[in-house]
Design a protein around this motif. Structure first.
Motif, PDB file in Angstrom:
ATOM      1  N   CYS A  56       0.845  -1.193   0.000  1.00 21.45           N
ATOM      2  CA  CYS A  56       0.000   0.000   0.000  1.00 21.45           C
ATOM      3  C   CYS A  56       0.877   1.238   0.000  1.00 21.45           C
ATOM      4  O   CYS A  56       1.628   1.460   0.931  1.00 21.45           O
ATOM      5  CB  CYS A  56      -0.899  -0.013   1.225  1.00 21.45           C
ATOM      6  N   PRO A  57       0.820   2.048  -1.060  1.00 25.96           N
ATOM      7  CA  PRO A  57       1.646   3.241  -1.110  1.00 25.96           C
ATOM      8  C   PRO A  57       1.049   4.401  -0.321  1.00 25.96           C
ATOM      9  O   PRO A  57       1.626   5.475  -0.279  1.00 25.96           O
ATOM     10  CB  PRO A  57       1.680   3.571  -2.602  1.00 25.96           C
ATOM     11  N   GLY A  58      -0.112   4.188   0.268  1.00 23.51           N
ATOM     12  CA  GLY A  58      -0.721   5.282   1.023  1.00 23.51           C
ATOM     13  C   GLY A  58      -1.294   6.352   0.125  1.00 23.51           C
ATOM     14  O   GLY A  58      -1.279   7.533   0.465  1.00 23.51           O
ATOM     15  N   CYS A  59      -1.827   5.948  -1.021  1.00 21.80           N
ATOM     16  CA  CYS A  59      -2.344   6.936  -1.967  1.00 21.80           C
ATOM     17  C   CYS A  59      -3.560   7.662  -1.405  1.00 21.80           C
ATOM     18  O   CYS A  59      -3.856   8.777  -1.802  1.00 21.80           O
ATOM     19  CB  CYS A  59      -2.717   6.251  -3.276  1.00 21.80           C
ATOM     20  N   GLY A  60      -4.270   7.030  -0.490  1.00 21.17           N
ATOM     21  CA  GLY A  60      -5.388   7.704   0.159  1.00 21.17           C
ATOM     22  C   GLY A  60      -6.693   7.649  -0.604  1.00 21.17           C
ATOM     23  O   GLY A  60      -7.681   8.237  -0.170  1.00 21.17           O
TER      24      GLY A  60
ATOM     25  N   CYS B 252      -8.681   5.256  -0.753  1.00 22.28           N
ATOM     26  CA  CYS B 252      -9.680   4.573   0.064  1.00 22.28           C
ATOM     27  C   CYS B 252     -10.280   5.481   1.126  1.00 22.28           C
ATOM     28  O   CYS B 252     -11.323   5.157   1.693  1.00 22.28           O
ATOM     29  CB  CYS B 252      -9.075   3.329   0.702  1.00 22.28           C
TER      30      CYS B 252
ATOM     31  N   VAL C  29      -6.054   2.535   4.595  1.00 25.59           N
ATOM     32  CA  VAL C  29      -4.684   3.045   4.509  1.00 25.59           C
ATOM     33  C   VAL C  29      -4.062   3.131   5.898  1.00 25.59           C
ATOM     34  O   VAL C  29      -2.885   2.833   6.095  1.00 25.59           O
ATOM     35  CB  VAL C  29      -4.655   4.416   3.783  1.00 25.59           C
TER      36      VAL C  29
ATOM     37  N   ASN D  46      -3.165  -0.378   7.284  1.00 25.70           N
ATOM     38  CA  ASN D  46      -1.876  -0.824   6.754  1.00 25.70           C
ATOM     39  C   ASN D  46      -0.732  -0.148   7.486  1.00 25.70           C
ATOM     40  O   ASN D  46       0.253  -0.778   7.854  1.00 25.70           O
ATOM     41  CB  ASN D  46      -1.782  -0.505   5.263  1.00 25.70           C
TER      42      ASN D  46
ATOM     43  N   CYS E  69      -9.202   0.384  -4.634  1.00 25.83           N
ATOM     44  CA  CYS E  69      -7.745   0.342  -4.425  1.00 25.83           C
ATOM     45  C   CYS E  69      -7.047  -0.209  -5.658  1.00 25.83           C
ATOM     46  O   CYS E  69      -7.405  -1.263  -6.170  1.00 25.83           O
ATOM     47  CB  CYS E  69      -7.445  -0.543  -3.223  1.00 25.83           C
TER      48      CYS E  69
HETATM   49  S1  SF4 Z   1      -6.483   2.775  -1.867  1.00 25.50           S
HETATM   50 FE1  SF4 Z   1      -5.933   2.738   0.283  1.00 25.50          FE
HETATM   51  S2  SF4 Z   1      -5.239   0.655   0.649  1.00 25.50           S
HETATM   52 FE2  SF4 Z   1      -5.243   0.951  -1.553  1.00 25.50          FE
HETATM   53  S3  SF4 Z   1      -3.173   1.634  -2.014  1.00 25.50           S
HETATM   54 FE3  SF4 Z   1      -4.377   3.479  -1.730  1.00 25.50          FE
HETATM   55  S4  SF4 Z   1      -4.083   3.969   0.408  1.00 25.50           S
HETATM   56 FE4  SF4 Z   1      -3.436   1.866   0.163  1.00 25.50          FE
END
Ligand code: SF4
Ligand code: SF4
Ligand code: SF4
Ligand code: SF4
Ligand code: SF4
Lengths: 112, 603
Positions: free
Chosen positions: B281-285, B287, B305, B308, B336
């Motif tokens: 999980c890159p922490g894209c946010g 979710c 996020v 994780n 995700c």
């Molecule tokens: S959507 Fe959420 S769980 Fe998936 S990679 Fe992005 S931060 Fe991580």
């Protein structure tokens, strides 16, 4: 000698001798359980009541009286189905209550 | 093509890069060995087998290419972000690949120095003296330009994420910032260093004009060593911090994809497959915005996020809180790009818990249930706990079955046993399995060949965990749709009636049923869609998945979900889940009805 009747064992509770800590700890986790009005909606819908006499109302009551074996007996058939949560007029999160009671039960001293 | 360092093939400036590279490769190698080691033996064999099976091996290559380099899923969701990520990932990959091709073509004996492909332009002179050379130089400049455009977007995004349509992004830790800034620095520095040496090594449309400008401006080429050093240092820093930052998702995902393709599932809540998941999980946010709980600020930190992140940090208290609050609606997994299974991860955490009271059901007799079912039953209807609380649904289902002339019996006319899914949602699999055993016994003994369900929560566990042999397990939305098509149910369509269909999480995302209920709704009225629908539908908030959210705390979630459904101003909300029905009923301004009720009214 048979007098044609018998005496039931005393159901008096000596509050100095029983352990009420489970109820207090559950109430500390979710103070909502203190708002139960004993309406019995949870008992009426309960899936497990036919098998273990389960009733959230009675569980709450028994914990406050330190009758822990009854609590254990009732909980032992709960299926966590959530009907009691859905019908509770006070919005008590009964599933959370049940899970926490199952988790914390053993740390409580036995019945008086 | 001339090797400028023909005797040694070495210059000290490559050291920072070399150290970083060796470190990160070693780290990833041991990390990978550890994760594979942590898998249960059966899964490990399965994984190795999948690596040598041509079909899965090809799928691995394809998925890694499409997901890690091109980011297809992100493109579909947000093309701007898709371009930003794939320009950097794919561009960088191409530069590395082209570097290797250059070395292999022109200085094949140098390929064993793995810094040569990276710093090719430093080590050679007259690189564009041949046709191939100049084509490669052109491609190098081209991909560098692509990367730089991506980096420029990344910089703008960091400072104005609103333009990119993301309401909330995660905050960076210190090391994440170090990683980020070194990543940003790498490519401008590469451009500078290649430009400074372009009159020696050769270059193309970017580097040559820049070189002219520099020569004109500085009058000498004394600047090239410091910039090559800086470029190498930026690379070194990035690779040394990589394992401790969110950029670890790059190598982790390359392991995640083959593991997933091998069909491996989360067993241990922290080790093995779960470890790769949280690392990927890159922490894209993405979710965060998607999660229905985030309508309330206090729940923002309970999205996947953060699960994780807390698992990576080993913060047990927060892991427990986050795991218990989630509705298990599955929306985070749906959006995700890595496909981190938020609900499964949480179930695994819940299953860690130790209880001192362990319910058991050995005292429950199944015979009375079996005896109550008439012999010769073909369709067995299991209403389930939730339908018993919404008797209107049960009434409609039975009435429709009568109208269709079906021969059926009810498995739990006065209430039966629970299907086990709510227990499973609490992570208590052993108890759930016992309920499954009892129900299976009843169903098999009934001799039915269709098991009809009106609750998606039951439906899902029956589909996934029950072994019922040839008995068909069917949800009422699918079954009634079939009866309509077969002409056994005559529905009078009311054109003017606008109906919106709410996809229950367990039926839609959980079991992939989207179309049949819609067809059935269309048979009764005009179907309108919610703003977010199908796989992106928003949980009603009533889910049994959440253990700690009390009902008063769910009001905001439900109102938001109703609001989403009202986008097409429907006359009524139609759903196919008893729990959704009773949850929506509390706050909706229009009537809420189960699909069965809607059909029954029009039959
Ligand atoms: S959507 Fe959420 S769980 Fe998936 S990679 Fe992005 S931060 Fe991580
Ligand atoms: S969750 Fe347990 S106590 Fe509540 S209704 Fe279901 S079986 Fe009864
Ligand atoms: S339904 Fe709620 S308020 Fe009524 S007895 Fe049960 S727990 Fe108490
Ligand atoms: S499963 Fe649903 S409620 Fe849980 S974190 Fe994901 S989106 Fe949020
Ligand atoms: S009640 Fe319906 S919408 Fe809500 S969680 Fe369950 S299936 Fe999803």
């Amino acid at each position: 000698m048979d007098f044609g009747f018998s005496l039931s064992p005393s159901s008096a509770v000596n509050l100095d001798k029983v352990d009420l800590s489970l109820y207090d700890r559950l109430a500390a986790i979710d103070p909502g359980i203190r708002t139960c009005i004993g309406c019995g909606s949870c008992s009426a819908t309960c899936t497990a009541s036919a098998y273990s006499g389960m009733s959230v109302r009675k569980v709450l009551l028994a914990m406050q009286r330190g009758r822990m074996q009854e609590v254990e007996k009732m909980l032992s058939n709960c299926m966590l189905c959530g009907k009691c949560t859905m019908v509770c007029p006070r919005g008590i999160n009964t599933r959370r209550l049940i899970l926490n009671a199952c988790r914390l039960y053993a740390n409580v001293e036995g019945e008086a | 093509m001339i090797d400028r360092f023909a005797n040694s093939g070495f210059h000290p400036f490559v050291l920072p890069f070399l150290v970083g590279m060796i470190f990160v490769l070693t780290y990833c190698f041991f990390g990978m060995v550890r994760i594979i080691w942590e898998l249960p033996g059966k899964d490990r064999r399965r994984f190795f087998l999948s690596l040598v099976t041509p079909r899965t091996a090809w799928k691995n290559v394809k998925d890694i290419f499409l997901n890690c380099l091109i980011h297809v899923k992100l493109w579909k969701r947000n093309p701007v972000l898709g371009y930003m990520h794939s320009s950097i990932a794919f561009g960088w990959f191409m530069i590395i690949l082209l570097g290797h091709i250059e070395v292999m073509l022109f200085l094949p004996e140098r390929i064993r120095f793995f810094y040569y492909p990276i710093f090719f332009n430093f080590f050679v002179a007259e690189g564009e003296s041949t046709i191939q050379g100049s084509v490669l130089m052109f491609l190098m400049d081209f991909f560098l330009l692509i990367i730089l455009s991506g980096i420029a977007m990344a910089i703008v995004k960091r400072f104005a994420s609103l333009w990119f349509g993301m309401r909330r992004t995660t905050r960076l830790s210190f090391l994440d910032s170090v990683g980020l800034y070194s990543l940003w620095a790498i490519f401008p520095l590469r451009l500078l260093s290649e430009s400074f040496t372009a009159h020696i090594s050769g270059g193309s449309f970017l580097t040559v004009p820049m070189n002219r400008m520099f020569v004109w401006f500085f009058g000498n080429d004394m600047n090239y060593l410091p910039t090559w050093w800086a470029y190498s240092i930026a690379l070194g820093i990035f690779m040394i911090v990589l394992p401790f930052t969110r950029y670890m998702h790059i190598p982790a995902e390359m392991l995640l994809i083959p593991l997933r393709n091998a069909g491996i599932r989360i067993i241990h809540p922290r080790k093995g497959f779960a470890r790769v998941q949280v690392r990927s999980c890159p922490g894209c946010g993405v979710c965060i915005d998607a999660c229905p709980m985030s309508v309330k600020k206090e729940n923002l930190k309970d999205c996947t996020v953060y699960l994780n992140r807390q698992i990576r940090r080993g913060n047990e208290k927060r892991i427990a809180e986050i795991s218990d609050k989630c509705l298990l609606c599955g929306k985070c997994t749906e959006v995700c790009q890595v496909g981190v299974p938020g609900p499964e991860m949480r179930l695994a955490q819940r299953s860690l818990r130790k209880y001192s009271i362990n319910p058991h059901y050995s005292n429950i007799q199944v015979d009375p249930f079996i005896d109550a079912i008439p012999t010769g039953t073909r369709v067995l209807y299991f209403a389930g706990c939730m339908t018993h609380l919404t008797p209107g649904i049960k009434k409609s289902v039975l009435s429709l079955l009568d109208k269709a002339g079906a021969s059926y019996s009810v498995m739990d006319p006065d209430g039966g046993l629970c299907c086990g899914r709510p227990m499973m949602m609490a992570g208590r699999d052993e108890q759930a399995r016992e309920m499954i055993r009892l129900n299976t016994e009843i169903i098999r003994a009934s001799g039915c060949n269709v098991l009809l369900l009106s609750c998606p929560i039951c439906y899902r566990i029956f589909k996934e965990k029950y072994k019922l042999g040839n008995i068909r397990i069917v949800h009422h939305s699918v079954y009634f749709n079939e009866l309509i098509h077969a002409g056994r149910l005559k529905v009078n369509r009311e054109e003017a009636l606008k109906l919106v269909y709410h996809d229950p999480c367990e039926l839609g995302r959980g079991c992939g049923i989207y179309d049949e209920p819609r067809e059935a709704v269309s048979a009764a009225g005009t179907l309108v869609e919610a703003r977010q629908n199908h796989a992106e539908s928003i949980c009603c908030g009533g889910s049994l998945g959440s253990i700690t959210l009390s009902y008063e705390k769910r009001e905001g979630i439900t109102r938001n979900s109703v609001d989403n459904l009202m986008a097409g101003s429907p006359d009524a909300i139609v759903t196919a889940c008893p729990l959704c029905l009773s949850t929506f009923n509390k706050y909706a301004d229009v009537p809420v009805k189960d699909l069965a009720t809607v059909l029954d009214e029009k039959c």
